[in-house]
Motif scaffolding. Structure first.
Motif, PDB file in Angstrom:
ATOM      1  N   GLY A   1     -24.291  -0.532 108.565  1.00  0.00           N
ATOM      2  CA  GLY A   1     -24.278   0.894 108.280  1.00  0.00           C
ATOM      3  C   GLY A   1     -25.290   1.236 107.213  1.00  0.00           C
ATOM      4  N   ASN A   2     -25.117   2.382 106.579  1.00  0.00           N
ATOM      5  CA  ASN A   2     -26.104   2.869 105.617  1.00  0.00           C
ATOM      6  C   ASN A   2     -25.545   3.070 104.217  1.00  0.00           C
ATOM      7  N   VAL A   3     -24.364   2.562 103.954  1.00  0.00           N
ATOM      8  CA  VAL A   3     -23.843   2.626 102.595  1.00  0.00           C
ATOM      9  C   VAL A   3     -24.492   1.515 101.773  1.00  0.00           C
ATOM     10  N   ALA A   4     -24.764   1.804 100.513  1.00  0.00           N
ATOM     11  CA  ALA A   4     -25.421   0.835  99.636  1.00  0.00           C
ATOM     12  C   ALA A   4     -24.881   1.016  98.222  1.00  0.00           C
ATOM     13  N   GLY A   5     -25.223   0.069  97.360  1.00  0.00           N
ATOM     14  CA  GLY A   5     -24.764   0.166  95.987  1.00  0.00           C
ATOM     15  C   GLY A   5     -25.655  -0.622  95.045  1.00  0.00           C
ATOM     16  N   LEU A   6     -25.656  -0.203  93.789  1.00  0.00           N
ATOM     17  CA  LEU A   6     -26.316  -0.954  92.724  1.00  0.00           C
ATOM     18  C   LEU A   6     -25.223  -1.573  91.865  1.00  0.00           C
ATOM     19  N   LEU A   7     -25.336  -2.870  91.597  1.00  0.00           N
ATOM     20  CA  LEU A   7     -24.297  -3.616  90.896  1.00  0.00           C
ATOM     21  C   LEU A   7     -24.679  -3.800  89.431  1.00  0.00           C
ATOM     22  N   TYR A   8     -23.753  -3.446  88.541  1.00  0.00           N
ATOM     23  CA  TYR A   8     -23.975  -3.585  87.094  1.00  0.00           C
ATOM     24  C   TYR A   8     -22.867  -4.436  86.494  1.00  0.00           C
ATOM     25  N   ASP A   9     -23.243  -5.286  85.569  1.00  0.00           N
ATOM     26  CA  ASP A   9     -22.266  -6.062  84.823  1.00  0.00           C
ATOM     27  C   ASP A   9     -21.610  -5.146  83.794  1.00  0.00           C
ATOM     28  N   PRO A  10     -20.271  -4.986  83.842  1.00  0.00           N
ATOM     29  CA  PRO A  10     -19.624  -4.077  82.884  1.00  0.00           C
ATOM     30  C   PRO A  10     -19.745  -4.537  81.441  1.00  0.00           C
ATOM     31  N   ARG A  11     -20.155  -5.787  81.228  1.00  0.00           N
ATOM     32  CA  ARG A  11     -20.296  -6.319  79.876  1.00  0.00           C
ATOM     33  C   ARG A  11     -21.699  -6.115  79.314  1.00  0.00           C
ATOM     34  N   THR A  12     -22.583  -5.495  80.108  1.00  0.00           N
ATOM     35  CA  THR A  12     -23.968  -5.294  79.686  1.00  0.00           C
ATOM     36  C   THR A  12     -24.050  -4.255  78.557  1.00  0.00           C
ATOM     37  N   PRO A  13     -24.770  -4.537  77.473  1.00  0.00           N
ATOM     38  CA  PRO A  13     -24.941  -3.535  76.410  1.00  0.00           C
ATOM     39  C   PRO A  13     -25.622  -2.281  76.957  1.00  0.00           C
ATOM     40  N   GLY A  14     -25.171  -1.125  76.480  1.00  0.00           N
ATOM     41  CA  GLY A  14     -25.771   0.133  76.887  1.00  0.00           C
ATOM     42  C   GLY A  14     -25.479   0.505  78.334  1.00  0.00           C
ATOM     43  N   LEU A  15     -24.325   0.100  78.834  1.00  0.00           N
ATOM     44  CA  LEU A  15     -24.009   0.338  80.247  1.00  0.00           C
ATOM     45  C   LEU A  15     -23.988   1.832  80.581  1.00  0.00           C
ATOM     46  N   HIS A  16     -23.396   2.651  79.701  1.00  0.00           N
ATOM     47  CA  HIS A  16     -23.335   4.095  79.964  1.00  0.00           C
ATOM     48  C   HIS A  16     -24.735   4.657  80.213  1.00  0.00           C
ATOM     49  N   ARG A  17     -25.654   4.281  79.353  1.00  0.00           N
ATOM     50  CA  ARG A  17     -27.027   4.789  79.459  1.00  0.00           C
ATOM     51  C   ARG A  17     -27.682   4.310  80.753  1.00  0.00           C
ATOM     52  N   ARG A  18     -27.430   3.071  81.128  1.00  0.00           N
ATOM     53  CA  ARG A  18     -28.002   2.530  82.352  1.00  0.00           C
ATOM     54  C   ARG A  18     -27.478   3.282  83.586  1.00  0.00           C
ATOM     55  N   LEU A  19     -26.185   3.594  83.579  1.00  0.00           N
ATOM     56  CA  LEU A  19     -25.604   4.304  84.717  1.00  0.00           C
ATOM     57  C   LEU A  19     -26.165   5.726  84.830  1.00  0.00           C
ATOM     58  N   ARG A  20     -26.375   6.377  83.691  1.00  0.00           N
ATOM     59  CA  ARG A  20     -26.962   7.731  83.720  1.00  0.00           C
ATOM     60  C   ARG A  20     -28.394   7.670  84.233  1.00  0.00           C
ATOM     61  N   ARG A  21     -29.157   6.661  83.781  1.00  0.00           N
ATOM     62  CA  ARG A  21     -30.533   6.516  84.266  1.00  0.00           C
ATOM     63  C   ARG A  21     -30.560   6.226  85.754  1.00  0.00           C
ATOM     64  N   CYS A  22     -29.619   5.437  86.221  1.00  0.00           N
ATOM     65  CA  CYS A  22     -29.524   5.130  87.646  1.00  0.00           C
ATOM     66  C   CYS A  22     -29.268   6.397  88.458  1.00  0.00           C
ATOM     67  N   ALA A  23     -28.335   7.220  88.003  1.00  0.00           N
ATOM     68  CA  ALA A  23     -28.021   8.457  88.727  1.00  0.00           C
ATOM     69  C   ALA A  23     -29.229   9.374  88.798  1.00  0.00           C
ATOM     70  N   ARG A  24     -29.955   9.495  87.683  1.00  0.00           N
ATOM     71  CA  ARG A  24     -31.148  10.352  87.676  1.00  0.00           C
ATOM     72  C   ARG A  24     -32.229   9.795  88.606  1.00  0.00           C
ATOM     73  N   ALA A  25     -32.389   8.467  88.600  1.00  0.00           N
ATOM     74  CA  ALA A  25     -33.410   7.837  89.446  1.00  0.00           C
ATOM     75  C   ALA A  25     -33.074   7.995  90.932  1.00  0.00           C
ATOM     76  N   LEU A  26     -31.807   7.885  91.283  1.00  0.00           N
ATOM     77  CA  LEU A  26     -31.392   8.103  92.673  1.00  0.00           C
ATOM     78  C   LEU A  26     -31.695   9.535  93.107  1.00  0.00           C
ATOM     79  N   ASP A  27     -31.424  10.484  92.218  1.00  0.00           N
ATOM     80  CA  ASP A  27     -31.725  11.894  92.523  1.00  0.00           C
ATOM     81  C   ASP A  27     -33.217  12.086  92.774  1.00  0.00           C
ATOM     82  N   ARG A  28     -34.043  11.508  91.899  1.00  0.00           N
ATOM     83  CA  ARG A  28     -35.496  11.661  92.051  1.00  0.00           C
ATOM     84  C   ARG A  28     -35.981  11.030  93.357  1.00  0.00           C
TER      85      ARG A  28
END
Length: 337
Positions: free
Chosen positions: A275-302
């Motif tokens: 199918g066409n569902v996909a995902g980006l996997l992040y380690d929840p223990r990664t420093p700055g995870l919140h910021r990374r997730l926000r950057r990911c959302a913006r990059a997907l939009d672009r």
């Protein structure tokens, strides 16, 4: 017989039998899919799915005594695989109790169709469980898997729960239990290719030569990732599997998706092989995870890639496994059933 079927208010109550309900979960596509060696060292198609909490199908089956077992009506119309599974389950269950009969099957759920989240398998498993419940039975996963493969031609391992399994989807059997749970990961889900369905059975089969060795290597890596709860290694396996499958699926968004993963520090990407569902996997223990997730959302939009939902591979006290610091968004195409 249920209380509902004993109510005299319904004019057709006398023609109705017991009612059973069944439920089944969904998944978010595959972590790994390819060709592997079974216990007899024979090449075998297999996959490992990525469970998703809180979504799935519910089925209600009401028996109609003294009707042929093939007389099964289904709602919504067009769920032919679920109907086939109901007929097969009727025969399997009635053989242990009494003469088989037809009935009415009603399916409900919140799964998008055609994205590769196991919507048809979820329907089928819920149906088999509902039919069994109407006969007062609880069928083992192995039996449900056999019925699902007969009804669909291939099946996901949803009947076995959320454990990471290497599952022979065309044979309905477990090739290997990899452990009790996948490594912890936050998954930013998205939809590729406009959400168009993919006919898995029509795709070219993987090569049993060179690809077999590559997939067996990924199998060993995934086994180690599960044992060590190694999210980075999980991401390497899923990315490598997606890259190999790209030779068949050829998602035009693939370069953008891998680029976003690299630029935001994701452990890797994951793409459904059916199918066409996909995902980006992040380690929840990664420093700055919140910021990374926000950057990911913006990059997907672009990149014009619709974000669908964010979830985790581990249990949280929050509904649908989404921790409070993640953002969940849905597009109409991703939630349409």
């Amino acid at each position: 017989m249920t209380a509902a079927t004993r109510r005299p208010a319904r004019p057709d109550a006398a023609a109705r039998g017991a009612t059973g309900t069944g439920r089944a979960a969904a998944h978010h596509g595959e972590i790994l899919q390819g060709v592997f060696l079974d216990e007899r060292r024979r090449p075998c198609h297999g996959l490992v799915t990525l469970p998703v909490v809180g979504r799935g199908s519910t089925a209600r089956f009401t028996q109609r005594p003294e009707t042929p077992p093939e007389e099964v009506t289904v709602s919504p119309a067009g769920r032919t695989k679920a109907r086939a599974a109901a007929v097969l389950a009727v025969h399997a269950c009635a053989a242990r109790r009494r003469e088989p009969c037809g009935g009415e099957l009603v399916l409900t759920g919140d799964l998008p169709v055609g994205l590769g989240m196991g919507s048809s398998t979820s329907d089928v498993i819920a149906t088999v469980r509902a039919v069994a419940a109407s006969w007062g039975l609880l069928l083992p996963p192995r039996t449900i898997a056999r019925i699902a493969v007969r009804a669909e031609g291939a099946s996901d391992p949803l009947m076995h729960g959320s454990r990471p399994l290497l599952f022979a989807q065309r044979e309905g059997r477990v090739l290997e239990t990899l452990g009790t749970a996948l490594p912890p990961a936050v998954v930013v889900g998205c939809a590729l290719g406009g959400g168009e369905p993919v006919d898995t059975l029509s795709l070219p089969a993987p090569d049993h030569g060179e690809d077999l060795h590559a997939y067996e290597h990924l199998r060993r890596m995934l086994r180690r990732a599960v044992t060590d709860a190694d999210t980075a290694l999980l991401g390497r396996v899923s990315t490598a599997s997606a890259r190999m499958r790209q030779r068949v699926l050829r998602h035009r968004e693939f370069p953008a998706l891998t680029g976003i993963a690299d630029s935001t520090g994701a452990a890797g990407i994951q793409i459904a092989h059916s199918g066409n569902v996909a995902g980006l996997l992040y380690d929840p223990r990664t420093p700055g995870l919140h910021r990374r997730l926000r950057r990911c959302a913006r990059a997907l939009d672009r990149a014009g890639i619709p974000q669908t939902r964010t979830f985790t591979t581990f249990a949280t006290p929050h509904q649908r496994g989404v921790p409070p610091w993640t953002h969940t968004s849905r597009t109409p195409s991703a939630d349409r059933t």
